[in-house]
Design a protein around this motif. Sequence first.
Motif, PDB file in Angstrom:
ATOM      1  N   HIS A   8       0.842  -1.188   0.000  1.00 21.23           N
ATOM      2  CA  HIS A   8       0.000   0.000   0.000  1.00 21.23           C
ATOM      3  C   HIS A   8       0.882   1.245   0.000  1.00 21.23           C
ATOM      4  O   HIS A   8       1.969   1.257   0.585  1.00 21.23           O
ATOM      5  CB  HIS A   8      -0.931   0.022   1.216  1.00 21.23           C
ATOM      6  CG  HIS A   8      -1.985  -1.043   1.180  1.00 21.23           C
ATOM      7  ND1 HIS A   8      -3.140  -0.925   0.462  1.00 21.23           N
ATOM      8  CD2 HIS A   8      -2.034  -2.266   1.777  1.00 21.23           C
ATOM      9  CE1 HIS A   8      -3.887  -2.016   0.614  1.00 21.23           C
ATOM     10  NE2 HIS A   8      -3.226  -2.849   1.411  1.00 21.23           N
ATOM     11  N   GLU A   9       0.407   2.285  -0.657  1.00 22.88           N
ATOM     12  CA  GLU A   9       1.181   3.518  -0.783  1.00 22.88           C
ATOM     13  C   GLU A   9       1.182   4.334   0.514  1.00 22.88           C
ATOM     14  O   GLU A   9       2.158   4.989   0.840  1.00 22.88           O
ATOM     15  CB  GLU A   9       0.623   4.363  -1.928  1.00 22.88           C
ATOM     16  CG  GLU A   9       0.774   3.727  -3.295  1.00 22.88           C
ATOM     17  CD  GLU A   9       2.234   3.493  -3.656  1.00 22.88           C
ATOM     18  OE1 GLU A   9       3.045   4.428  -3.449  1.00 22.88           O
ATOM     19  OE2 GLU A   9       2.565   2.384  -4.111  1.00 22.88           O
ATOM     20  N   PHE A  10       0.068   4.334   1.199  1.00 28.34           N
ATOM     21  CA  PHE A  10      -0.072   5.048   2.466  1.00 28.34           C
ATOM     22  C   PHE A  10      -1.306   4.511   3.163  1.00 28.34           C
ATOM     23  O   PHE A  10      -1.987   3.623   2.626  1.00 28.34           O
ATOM     24  CB  PHE A  10      -0.155   6.574   2.257  1.00 28.34           C
ATOM     25  CG  PHE A  10      -1.360   7.033   1.475  1.00 28.34           C
ATOM     26  CD1 PHE A  10      -2.500   7.510   2.113  1.00 28.34           C
ATOM     27  CD2 PHE A  10      -1.341   7.034   0.086  1.00 28.34           C
ATOM     28  CE1 PHE A  10      -3.602   7.947   1.392  1.00 28.34           C
ATOM     29  CE2 PHE A  10      -2.437   7.480  -0.657  1.00 28.34           C
ATOM     30  CZ  PHE A  10      -3.568   7.938   0.000  1.00 28.34           C
ATOM     31  N   ALA A  11      -1.586   5.006   4.356  1.00 30.10           N
ATOM     32  CA  ALA A  11      -2.769   4.562   5.107  1.00 30.10           C
ATOM     33  C   ALA A  11      -3.690   5.748   5.347  1.00 30.10           C
ATOM     34  O   ALA A  11      -3.237   6.847   5.682  1.00 30.10           O
ATOM     35  CB  ALA A  11      -2.355   3.942   6.435  1.00 30.10           C
ATOM     36  N   PRO A 279      -8.489   2.945  12.787  1.00 29.73           N
ATOM     37  CA  PRO A 279      -7.184   2.844  13.453  1.00 29.73           C
ATOM     38  C   PRO A 279      -6.945   1.504  14.141  1.00 29.73           C
ATOM     39  O   PRO A 279      -5.815   0.997  14.143  1.00 29.73           O
ATOM     40  CB  PRO A 279      -7.226   3.988  14.474  1.00 29.73           C
ATOM     41  CG  PRO A 279      -8.156   4.984  13.877  1.00 29.73           C
ATOM     42  CD  PRO A 279      -9.212   4.165  13.188  1.00 29.73           C
ATOM     43  N   GLY A 280      -7.995   0.935  14.748  1.00 31.43           N
ATOM     44  CA  GLY A 280      -7.808  -0.325  15.456  1.00 31.43           C
ATOM     45  C   GLY A 280      -7.308  -1.438  14.574  1.00 31.43           C
ATOM     46  O   GLY A 280      -6.484  -2.268  14.989  1.00 31.43           O
ATOM     47  N   ARG A 281      -7.790  -1.460  13.338  1.00 28.71           N
ATOM     48  CA  ARG A 281      -7.349  -2.501  12.417  1.00 28.71           C
ATOM     49  C   ARG A 281      -5.902  -2.284  11.992  1.00 28.71           C
ATOM     50  O   ARG A 281      -5.118  -3.235  11.896  1.00 28.71           O
ATOM     51  CB  ARG A 281      -8.273  -2.520  11.198  1.00 28.71           C
ATOM     52  CG  ARG A 281      -7.892  -3.553  10.134  1.00 28.71           C
ATOM     53  CD  ARG A 281      -7.846  -4.948  10.712  1.00 28.71           C
ATOM     54  NE  ARG A 281      -7.665  -5.953   9.661  1.00 28.71           N
ATOM     55  CZ  ARG A 281      -7.208  -7.171   9.873  1.00 28.71           C
ATOM     56  NH1 ARG A 281      -6.882  -7.550  11.092  1.00 28.71           N
ATOM     57  NH2 ARG A 281      -7.083  -8.020   8.882  1.00 28.71           N
ATOM     58  N   LEU A 282      -5.521  -1.032  11.762  1.00 30.87           N
ATOM     59  CA  LEU A 282      -4.127  -0.758  11.416  1.00 30.87           C
ATOM     60  C   LEU A 282      -3.217  -1.090  12.600  1.00 30.87           C
ATOM     61  O   LEU A 282      -2.126  -1.639  12.422  1.00 30.87           O
ATOM     62  CB  LEU A 282      -3.956   0.706  11.013  1.00 30.87           C
ATOM     63  CG  LEU A 282      -2.539   1.091  10.552  1.00 30.87           C
ATOM     64  CD1 LEU A 282      -2.169   0.337   9.276  1.00 30.87           C
ATOM     65  CD2 LEU A 282      -2.434   2.594  10.330  1.00 30.87           C
ATOM     66  N   GLU A 287       4.060  -3.733  13.122  1.00 33.33           N
ATOM     67  CA  GLU A 287       5.179  -4.572  13.537  1.00 33.33           C
ATOM     68  C   GLU A 287       5.635  -4.117  14.913  1.00 33.33           C
ATOM     69  O   GLU A 287       5.610  -2.928  15.228  1.00 33.33           O
ATOM     70  CB  GLU A 287       6.325  -4.477  12.532  1.00 33.33           C
ATOM     71  CG  GLU A 287       5.951  -4.995  11.160  1.00 33.33           C
ATOM     72  CD  GLU A 287       7.106  -4.929  10.191  1.00 33.33           C
ATOM     73  OE1 GLU A 287       8.253  -4.763  10.663  1.00 33.33           O
ATOM     74  OE2 GLU A 287       6.872  -5.049   8.985  1.00 33.33           O
ATOM     75  N   TRP A 288       6.055  -5.079  15.741  1.00 34.69           N
ATOM     76  CA  TRP A 288       6.366  -4.788  17.135  1.00 34.69           C
ATOM     77  C   TRP A 288       7.781  -5.189  17.483  1.00 34.69           C
ATOM     78  O   TRP A 288       8.300  -6.186  16.973  1.00 34.69           O
ATOM     79  CB  TRP A 288       5.391  -5.533  18.060  1.00 34.69           C
ATOM     80  CG  TRP A 288       3.980  -5.179  17.775  1.00 34.69           C
ATOM     81  CD1 TRP A 288       3.122  -5.837  16.955  1.00 34.69           C
ATOM     82  CD2 TRP A 288       3.271  -4.039  18.256  1.00 34.69           C
ATOM     83  NE1 TRP A 288       1.924  -5.185  16.915  1.00 34.69           N
ATOM     84  CE2 TRP A 288       1.983  -4.085  17.699  1.00 34.69           C
ATOM     85  CE3 TRP A 288       3.608  -3.000  19.120  1.00 34.69           C
ATOM     86  CZ2 TRP A 288       1.031  -3.115  17.975  1.00 34.69           C
ATOM     87  CZ3 TRP A 288       2.663  -2.028  19.395  1.00 34.69           C
ATOM     88  CH2 TRP A 288       1.390  -2.102  18.818  1.00 34.69           C
ATOM     89  N   PRO A 289       8.400  -4.445  18.383  1.00 31.67           N
ATOM     90  CA  PRO A 289       9.692  -4.899  18.919  1.00 31.67           C
ATOM     91  C   PRO A 289       9.531  -6.256  19.583  1.00 31.67           C
ATOM     92  O   PRO A 289       8.460  -6.588  20.113  1.00 31.67           O
ATOM     93  CB  PRO A 289      10.052  -3.811  19.946  1.00 31.67           C
ATOM     94  CG  PRO A 289       9.255  -2.610  19.531  1.00 31.67           C
ATOM     95  CD  PRO A 289       7.992  -3.156  18.930  1.00 31.67           C
ATOM     96  N   GLY A 301     -13.434  -7.864  15.207  1.00 40.11           N
ATOM     97  CA  GLY A 301     -14.425  -6.862  14.876  1.00 40.11           C
ATOM     98  C   GLY A 301     -13.909  -5.551  14.321  1.00 40.11           C
ATOM     99  O   GLY A 301     -14.621  -4.572  14.379  1.00 40.11           O
ATOM    100  N   VAL A 302     -12.694  -5.514  13.737  1.00 38.89           N
ATOM    101  CA  VAL A 302     -12.186  -4.270  13.176  1.00 38.89           C
ATOM    102  C   VAL A 302     -11.575  -4.592  11.820  1.00 38.89           C
ATOM    103  O   VAL A 302     -10.615  -5.333  11.746  1.00 38.89           O
ATOM    104  CB  VAL A 302     -11.112  -3.626  14.078  1.00 38.89           C
ATOM    105  CG1 VAL A 302     -10.744  -2.254  13.584  1.00 38.89           C
ATOM    106  CG2 VAL A 302     -11.600  -3.546  15.513  1.00 38.89           C
ATOM    107  N   THR A 303     -12.142  -4.055  10.755  1.00 37.62           N
ATOM    108  CA  THR A 303     -11.653  -4.397   9.432  1.00 37.62           C
ATOM    109  C   THR A 303     -11.183  -3.182   8.676  1.00 37.62           C
ATOM    110  O   THR A 303     -11.639  -2.073   8.891  1.00 37.62           O
ATOM    111  CB  THR A 303     -12.752  -5.084   8.600  1.00 37.62           C
ATOM    112  OG1 THR A 303     -13.832  -4.174   8.425  1.00 37.62           O
ATOM    113  CG2 THR A 303     -13.254  -6.329   9.280  1.00 37.62           C
ATOM    114  N   GLY A 304     -10.254  -3.395   7.777  1.00 36.74           N
ATOM    115  CA  GLY A 304      -9.758  -2.345   6.905  1.00 36.74           C
ATOM    116  C   GLY A 304      -9.582  -2.893   5.501  1.00 36.74           C
ATOM    117  O   GLY A 304      -9.852  -4.055   5.236  1.00 36.74           O
ATOM    118  N   ARG A 305      -9.120  -2.023   4.605  1.00 39.14           N
ATOM    119  CA  ARG A 305      -8.977  -2.472   3.225  1.00 39.14           C
ATOM    120  C   ARG A 305      -7.698  -1.889   2.649  1.00 39.14           C
ATOM    121  O   ARG A 305      -7.399  -0.728   2.872  1.00 39.14           O
ATOM    122  CB  ARG A 305     -10.194  -2.000   2.410  1.00 39.14           C
ATOM    123  CG  ARG A 305     -10.099  -2.258   0.918  1.00 39.14           C
ATOM    124  CD  ARG A 305     -11.347  -1.782   0.225  1.00 39.14           C
ATOM    125  NE  ARG A 305     -11.195  -1.799  -1.221  1.00 39.14           N
ATOM    126  CZ  ARG A 305     -12.072  -1.282  -2.061  1.00 39.14           C
ATOM    127  NH1 ARG A 305     -13.167  -0.725  -1.604  1.00 39.14           N
ATOM    128  NH2 ARG A 305     -11.868  -1.330  -3.360  1.00 39.14           N
TER     129      ARG A 305
END
Length: 305
Positions: A8-11, A279-282, A287-289, A301-305
């Motif tokens: 994806h180019e951006f969010a 935001p919740g889906r993003l 990535e996490w330490p 229950g949180v979806t994005g595209r």
Amino acid sequence: MSAVPDDHEFALLLTHDVDRPYKTYQSLYYALQNREPKQLLEFLYGENPFWTFDALRDLEDDLGVRSAFYFMDERSLTDLPVWQWFDPESWRLFAGRYSLNDHDIVALIRSLAADDWEIGLHGSYHSYRDRHRLEREKLRLESILDRPVLGGRQHYLNLDEPATWEHQRAVGLRYDGTPGSSTTFGFDGEYGIRRPFDDEFVVFPLTVMETTLPDPDERFDRAWTALEGLLDEAAANDAVMNVLWHPRFFAGEDFPGHVRLYRQLVETALDMGAWVGPPGRLYEQLEWPEATSNARPSRRGVTGR
């Protein structure tokens, strides 16, 4: 480390602060101020054009996206001592509010969540500096949802850095979308996310609120030029663009041009290759330490595209 999902180019984060879903005293005010008979009829007959949730859901369904709705547990004017009713500040802060005990509000929250819209917390006016109040509000919303709340935004963008984030993190919130402006828009050179404590708590700065744009009814081209510039800037910088559109602005007769502007924003972002969602889906795709890899929440229950 980019917060934008691969390919994806951006969010583009879509958020809605639920402040005043009932048009009450506003109808009487505009009827008297602007001599608009229709506004007076709305007041007399209890019509409510600010309840735009069905139209908003249909719009986002048509676009194939989901967003976040932030609900507030705020006092209403009738909860205050009578002497405070004569204080203009009380009207600004508490008139026209809703209750989380309202059957229609409860049904709306549960229906949105069941259809994969994110439900978040819109912390009340004083909660940004009151951890116990914030925790009560979060628990009350979660009792309706029967699931954890990941994050939200403070009312009136109230923020005391870093104390507010410390309160939010302490009560179990995972992200905040508060830092921003109610008078201007833009990235201000900040294209990513913040990790103020170098752990799993994340801040998504607010890029633009609809009220900071030129009025799309009278100056649609100028409003769109502003948003188009932000989209281009987001794409050029692999950015996270966080937008706020209050639900009442989807009332077409009261706020002409906003539905068209919002649709054009989302359609253009998708055409540009953006990840679009709440935001919740993003947050769940970040990535996490290694030290915090076990602290990630479950995906529900949180979806994005």
